[in-house]
Design a protein around this motif. Structure first.
Motif, mmCIF file in Angstrom:
data_model
loop_
_atom_site.group_PDB
_atom_site.id
_atom_site.type_symbol
_atom_site.label_atom_id
_atom_site.label_comp_id
_atom_site.label_asym_id
_atom_site.label_seq_id
_atom_site.Cartn_x
_atom_site.Cartn_y
_atom_site.Cartn_z
ATOM 1 N N LYS A 9 39.626 -38.369 -8.903
ATOM 2 C CA LYS A 9 39.124 -39.523 -9.639
ATOM 3 C C LYS A 9 37.680 -39.336 -10.137
ATOM 4 O O LYS A 9 37.187 -40.173 -10.894
ATOM 5 C CB LYS A 9 39.165 -40.775 -8.746
ATOM 6 N N VAL A 10 37.015 -38.274 -9.713
ATOM 7 C CA VAL A 10 35.595 -38.106 -10.015
ATOM 8 C C VAL A 10 35.321 -38.118 -11.519
ATOM 9 O O VAL A 10 34.360 -38.737 -11.990
ATOM 10 C CB VAL A 10 35.059 -36.808 -9.385
ATOM 11 N N PHE A 11 36.151 -37.433 -12.293
ATOM 12 C CA PHE A 11 35.904 -37.321 -13.729
ATOM 13 C C PHE A 11 36.796 -38.239 -14.562
ATOM 14 O O PHE A 11 36.784 -38.136 -15.793
ATOM 15 C CB PHE A 11 36.084 -35.862 -14.171
ATOM 16 N N GLU A 12 37.516 -39.112 -13.924
ATOM 17 C CA GLU A 12 38.387 -40.022 -14.661
ATOM 18 C C GLU A 12 37.542 -40.944 -15.542
ATOM 19 O O GLU A 12 36.600 -41.589 -15.081
ATOM 20 C CB GLU A 12 39.230 -40.856 -13.697
ATOM 21 N N ARG A 13 37.863 -40.939 -16.850
ATOM 22 C CA ARG A 13 37.182 -41.746 -17.861
ATOM 23 C C ARG A 13 35.734 -41.299 -18.108
ATOM 24 O O ARG A 13 35.009 -41.975 -18.832
ATOM 25 C CB ARG A 13 37.217 -43.237 -17.531
ATOM 26 N N LYS A 14 35.316 -40.202 -17.503
ATOM 27 C CA LYS A 14 33.992 -39.667 -17.780
ATOM 28 C C LYS A 14 34.032 -38.894 -19.107
ATOM 29 O O LYS A 14 35.029 -38.234 -19.425
ATOM 30 C CB LYS A 14 33.515 -38.737 -16.664
ATOM 31 N N ILE A 92 27.315 -39.408 -22.683
ATOM 32 C CA ILE A 92 27.879 -38.135 -22.225
ATOM 33 C C ILE A 92 27.607 -38.003 -20.730
ATOM 34 O O ILE A 92 26.475 -38.174 -20.281
ATOM 35 C CB ILE A 92 27.249 -36.941 -22.967
ATOM 36 N N ASP A 93 28.651 -37.717 -19.975
ATOM 37 C CA ASP A 93 28.520 -37.531 -18.531
ATOM 38 C C ASP A 93 28.417 -36.065 -18.137
ATOM 39 O O ASP A 93 27.713 -35.723 -17.190
ATOM 40 C CB ASP A 93 29.708 -38.163 -17.809
ATOM 41 N N ALA A 133 21.700 -34.033 -25.886
ATOM 42 C CA ALA A 133 22.471 -34.814 -24.914
ATOM 43 C C ALA A 133 21.651 -35.299 -23.735
ATOM 44 O O ALA A 133 22.085 -36.190 -23.000
ATOM 45 C CB ALA A 133 23.645 -33.963 -24.392
ATOM 46 N N LEU A 134 20.455 -34.738 -23.541
ATOM 47 C CA LEU A 134 19.694 -34.997 -22.317
ATOM 48 C C LEU A 134 19.384 -36.479 -22.062
ATOM 49 O O LEU A 134 19.530 -36.937 -20.918
ATOM 50 C CB LEU A 134 18.410 -34.174 -22.308
ATOM 51 N N PRO A 135 18.963 -37.261 -23.049
ATOM 52 C CA PRO A 135 18.693 -38.675 -22.756
ATOM 53 C C PRO A 135 19.905 -39.396 -22.174
ATOM 54 O O PRO A 135 19.767 -40.175 -21.219
ATOM 55 C CB PRO A 135 18.302 -39.249 -24.122
ATOM 56 N N SER A 136 21.092 -39.119 -22.713
ATOM 57 C CA SER A 136 22.303 -39.745 -22.187
ATOM 58 C C SER A 136 22.641 -39.221 -20.804
ATOM 59 O O SER A 136 23.043 -39.975 -19.912
ATOM 60 C CB SER A 136 23.473 -39.491 -23.134
ATOM 61 N N LEU A 137 22.468 -37.923 -20.598
ATOM 62 C CA LEU A 137 22.744 -37.340 -19.286
ATOM 63 C C LEU A 137 21.808 -37.911 -18.228
ATOM 64 O O LEU A 137 22.220 -38.163 -17.089
ATOM 65 C CB LEU A 137 22.599 -35.817 -19.350
ATOM 66 N N ARG A 140 22.930 -41.420 -17.326
ATOM 67 C CA ARG A 140 24.187 -41.449 -16.568
ATOM 68 C C ARG A 140 24.158 -40.555 -15.343
ATOM 69 O O ARG A 140 25.164 -40.436 -14.640
ATOM 70 C CB ARG A 140 25.345 -41.022 -17.482
ATOM 71 N N GLN A 141 23.027 -39.880 -15.113
ATOM 72 C CA GLN A 141 22.902 -38.933 -14.003
ATOM 73 C C GLN A 141 24.068 -37.929 -14.029
ATOM 74 O O GLN A 141 24.787 -37.740 -13.053
ATOM 75 C CB GLN A 141 22.843 -39.671 -12.665
ATOM 76 N N GLY A 142 24.207 -37.301 -15.176
ATOM 77 C CA GLY A 142 25.333 -36.416 -15.418
ATOM 78 C C GLY A 142 25.092 -34.978 -15.035
ATOM 79 O O GLY A 142 24.263 -34.668 -14.172
ATOM 80 N N GLN A 143 25.814 -34.088 -15.738
ATOM 81 C CA GLN A 143 25.751 -32.663 -15.421
ATOM 82 C C GLN A 143 25.655 -31.835 -16.696
ATOM 83 O O GLN A 143 26.268 -32.174 -17.710
ATOM 84 C CB GLN A 143 27.004 -32.207 -14.668
ATOM 85 N N VAL A 144 24.908 -30.743 -16.591
ATOM 86 C CA VAL A 144 24.891 -29.706 -17.617
ATOM 87 C C VAL A 144 25.496 -28.453 -16.995
ATOM 88 O O VAL A 144 25.013 -27.988 -15.950
ATOM 89 C CB VAL A 144 23.464 -29.398 -18.115
ATOM 90 N N ILE A 145 26.521 -27.926 -17.611
ATOM 91 C CA ILE A 145 27.160 -26.704 -17.140
ATOM 92 C C ILE A 145 27.026 -25.658 -18.235
ATOM 93 O O ILE A 145 27.371 -25.914 -19.393
ATOM 94 C CB ILE A 145 28.649 -26.940 -16.790
ATOM 95 N N VAL A 146 26.516 -24.492 -17.881
ATOM 96 C CA VAL A 146 26.214 -23.449 -18.857
ATOM 97 C C VAL A 146 26.996 -22.193 -18.502
ATOM 98 O O VAL A 146 26.881 -21.681 -17.383
ATOM 99 C CB VAL A 146 24.706 -23.131 -18.883
ATOM 100 N N LEU A 147 27.759 -21.692 -19.470
ATOM 101 C CA LEU A 147 28.508 -20.452 -19.253
ATOM 102 C C LEU A 147 27.608 -19.259 -19.545
ATOM 103 O O LEU A 147 27.271 -18.972 -20.696
ATOM 104 C CB LEU A 147 29.748 -20.411 -20.145
ATOM 105 N N SER A 148 27.203 -18.576 -18.489
ATOM 106 C CA SER A 148 26.475 -17.333 -18.623
ATOM 107 C C SER A 148 27.497 -16.189 -18.492
ATOM 108 O O SER A 148 28.589 -16.294 -19.029
ATOM 109 C CB SER A 148 25.377 -17.235 -17.567
#
Length: 274
Positions: A9-14, A92-93, A133-137, A140-148
């Motif tokens: 349920k963590v990401f439901e509707r996020k 954006i979450d 996206a940072l102001p929205s993140l 919402r105390q969201g996450q940034v995921i970066v593919l290195s």
């Protein structure tokens, strides 16, 4: 059982925005977060692939995702896309900076324009998206995921531009993580090893032309689905670093102390004779 139910349920509707979401790891992430009930925003430069993926999501996941055409290397286009996302989704979450290209040519044979294009997509694309996206993140105390990549700590031969772009990502997002400490926003760098994707089919040559190249590999090659599942589980735990390398510390030791052996193991025969 309770943990599994909670995790589901963590990401439901996020709102989860994934760049480069039409193929490879990006597509696998789209499907995984769709299963988790997320509100998906897929950003890609491939318009036809985007439409096909949106239709697949509607048909197989009952998911009405938002698809937006955008070259992440275009700062203005990124700002316009993010404005649309905020207007239509409210915020954006999770931002997943996945879009990327690769290159294969010797440093001496690679003009500046190729370095600039690889850096524009792999590094500045992630920078532009995160800034927008940072102001929205933050709200919402969201996450940034970066593919290195594995090449973020083990250099791959004939990939100077690609390697440099991945090192730059580490410098940027490690710094951002420290700056955001206490804000509630998590920053996670993901370093997959050799993965079965189509990226090598669109590698830039030294003259800037796009040409399919043999995929580099050593050890077991992971599937995009397995990598996406690992990223999803790490996102649940809000980790700061996920290393999925099938070379890992052994590759680091080989590259540092036995570079010629590492080269023989990593490079396909035709590239060694080139």
């Amino acid at each position: 059982m309770y943990r599994k139910v909670f995790a589901s349920k963590v990401f439901e509707r996020k709102v989860v925005l994934i760049t480069g979401g039409c193929s490879g790891i990006g597509r696998a992430l789209v499907l995984r977060f769709a299963q988790a009930g997320a509100r998906l925003v897929i950003v890609d430069i491939d318009s036809e692939g985007l439409e096909a993926l949106l239709q697949y999501l509607r048909d197989h996941h009952n998911c009405d995702a938002l698809g937006l055409h955008c070259d992440v290397a275009d700062a203005g286009a990124v700002e316009r896309v993010m404005a649309q996302v905020l207007e239509r989704c409210g915020g954006i979450d999770v931002l997943i900076n996945n879009a990327g290209i690769t290159q294969r040519s010797r440093f001496a044979d690679t003009p500046r324009e190729v370095f600039e294009r690889v850096m524009a997509v792999n590094y500045f694309g992630a920078l532009y998206c995160t800034q927008a996206a940072l102001p929205s993140l933050l709200a919402r105390q969201g996450q940034v995921i970066v593919l290195s990549s594995l090449s973020g700590f083990v250099p791959l031969h004939y990939r100077a531009a690609y390697n440099a772009s991945k090192h730059a990502l580490h410098g940027l997002f490690d710094t951002l993580r420290h700056e955001l400490e206490g804000s509630g926003v998590n920053v996670m760098l993901v370093c997959p090893g050799f993965t079965a994707t189509d990226m090598h089919r669109n590698a830039l040559e030294g003259d800037g032309a796009v040409q399919a190249q043999p995929a580099l590999s050593i050890g077991k090659v992971a599937s995009a689905q397995d990598v996406a599942e690992a990223i999803y589980r790490a996102a649940l735990k809000r980790r700061s670093l996920l290393v999925l390398s099938n070379v890992g510390w052994r590759g680091q030791l080989l590259a540092r102390w036995f570079p010629r052996l590492f080269e023989r193991l990593v490079l396909p025969e035709p590239s060694r004779s080139r």
